[in-house]
Design a protein around this motif. Sequence first.
Motif: not given
Length: 276
Positions: A92-99, A102-107, A113-118, A161-166
Motif C-alpha cells: 500500500v505505502g510503496g504503491a502510493i509512494g511510486l504514484v 512519478f506524478a511530482n517528478g513528471l508534472s 500542489l502536493s510536494d510541500s504538504t508531503l 522523485l529523485h530518480g525521475v529528476r535525475s
Amino acid sequence: MTDATAAPLERLRARPSPGRPFGWRLSGAYGWIAPALLVALWQAGSSLGFIADTVLPSPASVVAAAWRLTRSGELASNIGVSFLRAMAGLAVGGAIGLVFGFANGLSKVSEGLSDSTLQMVRNIPHLALIPLVIVWFGIDEGAKLFLVSLGVFFPVYVNTLHGVRSVDPQLIEMAKSYGMPRAALFRRVILPGALPSIFVGLRYALGVMWLTLIVAETIAAQSGVGYMAMQAREFMMTDVVVLSILIYALLGKLADVATRLLEGFCLPWHPAYRRA
C-alpha cells in the motif's frame, strides 16, 4: 612475438573468465563470518558463566525455544502474521509512494500542489502518531497497516522523485526528437533511468517497515512476532524475547536479499548491477 609465447597467451584468452558471480558469492559468504563469530563468542561466554541466562540466554537456549515454539505451531503462526502485515503495508505505502513520486517528478503542477504538504508531513515522526492512530483505528489490523504504509511511503516517494529528476535530459530530448510517444518515452527512458533510485528507496523502506511493525506489534496487537515477544517479557522468558529479535533480523535480511536479486534482474544493463 614468438610462436612459443603466443600459444600460452591464446590459451589464457580462451580460458573462461571467472566473472563476478563467484566473487559475489564469495563476498556474500564473507558477510556471514562476523555473525557466526559473534554467535560463537556469545555461546562461549554463556557456557563459561560470563553471561547470565537471565540477562542474555545462550544461543543453545534460543534454539531450544525456537524448536519448542515450532512444535506447538506458535512460531510459524506469528511469523506468518507479521510477514503478511509487513507485505500489506509495503504494497500500500510503496504503491502510493511510486504514484506520487512519478506524478511530482513528471508534472510541475502536481509537484506544486502536493510536494510541500508531503514534505511537511514527512518531518513528523510517524511512530509519534501511534496514540492518535489507536484512537482512529483501535488495535485492529487497520492501525498497523496505516502505520507501516505511512513509514514505507516517504522513502519510496522521495527516492522515486529523485530518480525521475535525475534522468539525463539529453536522453529525453533525443527520444523526443525521434518522435517517441510519451508512453514509450516513460517506459524506455524515464523508468529505467529512475529504477536505481527507486530500489534505493525500496531498501530503505524495508528497514523502516520492520521498525514500524516491531513497535506496532508490541503496543497494539494480539498476534505476531512482536506480540510473542511482549508476552514472553511478561513471564520473563528471555529466550523467546531474544528469539523474536533474531527473527526480525532474519526477516529483514531476507527482504534485503530479495531486493538485491530483483535489482540484478531489473537492471542488467547498469554497470553497478552486472553479475558477469
